[in-house]
Write a protein that holds these residues in place. Structure first.
Motif, PDB file in Angstrom:
ATOM      1  N   ILE A 114      25.924  36.548  44.746  1.00 60.88           N
ATOM      2  CA  ILE A 114      24.907  37.021  43.805  1.00 60.88           C
ATOM      3  C   ILE A 114      23.766  36.018  43.735  1.00 60.88           C
ATOM      4  O   ILE A 114      23.927  34.915  43.208  1.00 60.88           O
ATOM      5  N   TYR A 140      31.050  35.049  43.034  1.00 58.61           N
ATOM      6  CA  TYR A 140      29.777  35.327  42.353  1.00 58.61           C
ATOM      7  C   TYR A 140      28.690  34.381  42.855  1.00 58.61           C
ATOM      8  O   TYR A 140      27.579  34.810  43.184  1.00 58.61           O
ATOM      9  N   THR A 141      29.003  33.096  42.929  1.00 59.97           N
ATOM     10  CA  THR A 141      28.017  32.093  43.353  1.00 59.97           C
ATOM     11  C   THR A 141      27.553  32.333  44.786  1.00 59.97           C
ATOM     12  O   THR A 141      26.375  32.160  45.108  1.00 59.97           O
ATOM     13  N   ASN A 158      35.527  35.783  38.958  1.00 59.50           N
ATOM     14  CA  ASN A 158      35.562  35.200  40.301  1.00 59.50           C
ATOM     15  C   ASN A 158      34.290  34.377  40.522  1.00 59.50           C
ATOM     16  O   ASN A 158      33.359  34.806  41.219  1.00 59.50           O
ATOM     17  N   PRO A 159      34.235  33.191  39.925  1.00 61.77           N
ATOM     18  CA  PRO A 159      32.999  32.393  39.982  1.00 61.77           C
ATOM     19  C   PRO A 159      32.569  32.004  41.391  1.00 61.77           C
ATOM     20  O   PRO A 159      31.371  31.937  41.678  1.00 61.77           O
ATOM     21  N   LEU A 182      31.831  39.413  36.341  1.00 58.87           N
ATOM     22  CA  LEU A 182      31.981  38.917  37.709  1.00 58.87           C
ATOM     23  C   LEU A 182      31.907  37.393  37.765  1.00 58.87           C
ATOM     24  O   LEU A 182      32.657  36.753  38.509  1.00 58.87           O
ATOM     25  N   ALA A 183      31.009  36.818  36.971  1.00 59.29           N
ATOM     26  CA  ALA A 183      30.836  35.365  36.972  1.00 59.29           C
ATOM     27  C   ALA A 183      32.078  34.654  36.445  1.00 59.29           C
ATOM     28  O   ALA A 183      32.429  33.562  36.925  1.00 59.29           O
ATOM     29  N   ASP A 208      27.597  41.459  35.082  1.00 60.60           N
ATOM     30  CA  ASP A 208      27.265  40.130  35.596  1.00 60.60           C
ATOM     31  C   ASP A 208      28.167  39.065  35.006  1.00 60.60           C
ATOM     32  O   ASP A 208      28.719  38.220  35.719  1.00 60.60           O
ATOM     33  N   THR A 246      21.533  35.586  36.328  1.00 63.26           N
ATOM     34  CA  THR A 246      21.756  36.168  34.995  1.00 63.26           C
ATOM     35  C   THR A 246      20.459  36.297  34.223  1.00 63.26           C
ATOM     36  O   THR A 246      20.213  37.307  33.548  1.00 63.26           O
TER      37      THR A 246
END
Length: 336
Positions: free
Chosen positions: A142, A138-139, A134-135, A130-131, A127, A65
């Motif tokens: 991304i 995303y983790t 669906n964390p 998405l975070a 960003d 981010t």
């Protein structure tokens, strides 16, 4: 970007509208205006430079981010350094006092930077959505490298789009080079395309996704509150802090985006209505300055709402960056 969506005025009419008026203010006011302009430029440049140094130096801030935050700060820094000085000088003098060659480079620079900033804010919205939505995905997917590629691609697309727009618009043959003025006149097709590409499409994405962000944040807050009712006090404390950080992050980014749209709207509204209400050079300069002031406001928002940024500024000012382990300094809570 000094771009006029005027399609019904011919060149002589436009030049008549943009005559260079004589300066009517007193010398004291004239000096005061230049001092205030210099202060605004200095605040914009230094504020964004602090954000750039903070994100680049401190390892705790090396997140996907913050890659987007860094790219936004870079574009805001360049706007403060390259775009705001000639805009403010032209507003004070009520006239473009530089030559044609500088006008063309200024138009292209301001146009590319404005387009990049708009889509950078849109990417921040994507960003955050998405975070929150669906964390885990995303983790896992991304990374900083992925986000760096996205930023470079954004720069490339902004540059390519503006080159193509100027080329198919007749390059700069349609530029308004009246004495004392610096504007680019878009034809009908170019005006519509530019409105959709640089305003309607990205702003729609920003608004829709941030509505989604706040709805998700509200659901998370409700779920955490219900969880707290059935967990131990220690777990309640952790989840409560998580909920507070999440809501604050959404709030700060919401303020950032809201200020961006507020600064953007006057320029596009006035540019669209120029051939209906009549173009006034002074008014156009003012709405363009409002657009540029968004680059000044962003670091102020960070300073007001992010403790980690205030901590970074304190470390930078006290020259603690030269110490061996300053890169690993814990900045309170990056998410707070």
């Amino acid at each position: 970007m000094f771009v006029l969506n005027l399609t019904e005025l011919n060149r002589s009419d436009i030049c008549e509208h943009f005559s260079c008026p004589e300066r009517s203010v007193s010398p004291a006011v004239y000096i005061l205006l230049y001092m205030c302009s210099a202060a605004v430029v200095l605040l914009t440049v230094c504020g964004n430079l602090l954000v750039i140094i903070s994100v680049l130096h401190f390892k705790q801030l090396h997140t996907p981010t913050n890659i987007l935050v860094l790219s936004l700060a870079v574009s805001d820094f360049l706007i403060g350094a390259l775009v705001m000085p000639p805009v403010l000088i032209s507003a004070i003098e009520s006239c473009w006092i530089f030559d044609t060659g500088y006008c063309i480079s200024f138009l292209m620079t301001s146009y590319v930077l404005a387009s990049f900033s708009i889509y950078n804010v849109a990417l921040i919205a994507v960003d955050r959505y998405l975070a929150l939505s669906n964390p885990f995905l995303y983790t896992n997917n991304i990374s900083r490298r992925t986000m760096s590629i996205v930023v470079v691609f954004n720069w490339f697309c902004s540059l390519l789009y503006n080159i193509l727009l100027c080329y198919f618009n007749g390059s700069f043959t349609n530029s308004i080079m009246c004495p004392g003025e610096c504007f680019l006149l878009l034809n009908e097709v170019g005006a519509v395309i530019d409105l959709v590409v640089t305003f309607i499409f990205p702003c729609s994405i920003i608004i829709i996704l941030y509505i989604g962000v706040f709805m998700i944040a509200k659901k998370h807050a409700t779920a955490i509150r219900e969880l707290n009712n059935h967990t131990r006090p220690q777990t309640q404390k952790i989840t409560s802090h998580s909920m507070k950080s999440e809501r604050k992050a959404a709030k700060v980014l919401g303020i950032l985006v809201s200020m961006f749209i507020v600064c953007l709207l006057p320029y596009f509204i006035y540019s669209l209505l120029a051939d209906v209400i009549g173009m006034q050079a002074d008014t156009f300069m003012k709405v363009y300055i409002v657009l540029c002031l968004n680059s000044t406001i962003n670091p102020v928002i960070y300073a007001l709402f992010y403790p980690w940024f205030r901590r970074c500024v304190k470390l930078i000012i006290t020259v603690l960056l030269i110490t061996k382990y300053s890169k690993r300094t814990q900045l309170i809570n990056v998410l707070s």
